[in-house]
Write a protein that holds these residues in place. Structure first.
Motif, short mmCIF file in Angstrom:
data_model
loop_
_atom_site.label_atom_id
_atom_site.label_comp_id
_atom_site.label_asym_id
_atom_site.label_seq_id
_atom_site.Cartn_x
_atom_site.Cartn_y
_atom_site.Cartn_z
N GLN A 94 0.38 -1.09 -0.36
CA GLN A 94 -0.06 -0.10 0.15
C GLN A 94 0.91 1.10 0.01
O GLN A 94 1.68 1.27 0.93
CB GLN A 94 -0.89 -0.10 1.10
N LYS A 95 1.05 1.67 -0.54
CA LYS A 95 1.47 3.25 -1.07
C LYS A 95 0.93 4.40 0.29
O LYS A 95 -0.22 3.97 0.93
CB LYS A 95 0.91 3.75 -2.40
N PRO A 96 1.61 4.94 0.34
CA PRO A 96 1.83 6.11 1.82
C PRO A 96 -0.27 6.50 1.68
O PRO A 96 -0.89 6.59 0.43
CB PRO A 96 2.29 7.54 0.88
N THR A 97 -0.40 6.28 2.62
CA THR A 97 -2.29 6.04 2.83
C THR A 97 -2.70 7.19 4.46
O THR A 97 -1.90 5.98 5.10
CB THR A 97 -3.19 5.37 2.02
N THR A 98 -3.11 7.40 4.43
CA THR A 98 -3.55 8.49 5.79
C THR A 98 -4.98 7.58 6.42
O THR A 98 -5.68 6.95 5.84
CB THR A 98 -4.43 9.58 5.73
N MET A 99 -4.78 6.99 8.08
CA MET A 99 -5.17 5.89 8.35
C MET A 99 -5.96 6.46 8.96
O MET A 99 -6.00 7.66 9.63
CB MET A 99 -4.64 5.35 9.15
#
Length: 135
Positions: A94-99
């Protein structure tokens, strides 16, 4: 009780230690060919060869079969780390993602298939969770 180390069992200690040296920027200590450790400020990532498992109990851990644990590192800028590591990660999951809990996370696999999460807290609440409080 204090968590001090997480150990990954592998068939190739040198390869995995070199990979994590690149990820963390830390030099691994190698007290024996079958063992390496990357010491961080809060925890040590230990890397042991499959042959060391005979010292514990044969078959207690099987290299390259993990699908339940995630090795996590707190970083200053997850997007910058993605740019730096995109070519060395075995697989970007997963590429950078805000959780939803306020961390920006990058998930990738190491050469043995272990899942690695680099994360940066991006909300005030998430930053408070990783900032030690005085006791």
């Amino acid at each position: 009780m204090q968590l001090v180390s997480v150990r990954v069992i592998t068939n190739d200690v040198a390869r995995l230690a070199e990979f994590y040296e690149q990820v963390t920027g830390r030099q691994a200590r190698r007290p024996a060919p079958q063992f390496a450790e990357l010491v961080g400020p809060s925890c040590t990532l230990a890397i042991g060869s499959a042959e060391t498992m005979a010292l514990f109990s044969a078959g207690a851990a099987v290299p390259e079969s993990n699908r339940t644990a995630i090795i996590e590192f707190l970083v200053d800028d997850v997007d910058q780390e993605y740019e730096r590591l995109a070519d060395i990660a075995a697989e970007i999951v997963q590429k950078p993602t805000t959780m939803p809990w306020g961390n920006r996370s990058l998930l990738f696999r190491d050469p043995d298939g272990n899942l690695v999460n680099l994360f940066t807290p991006v909300t005030d609440e998430a930053r408070r969770r990783v900032t030690p409080t005085a006791s």
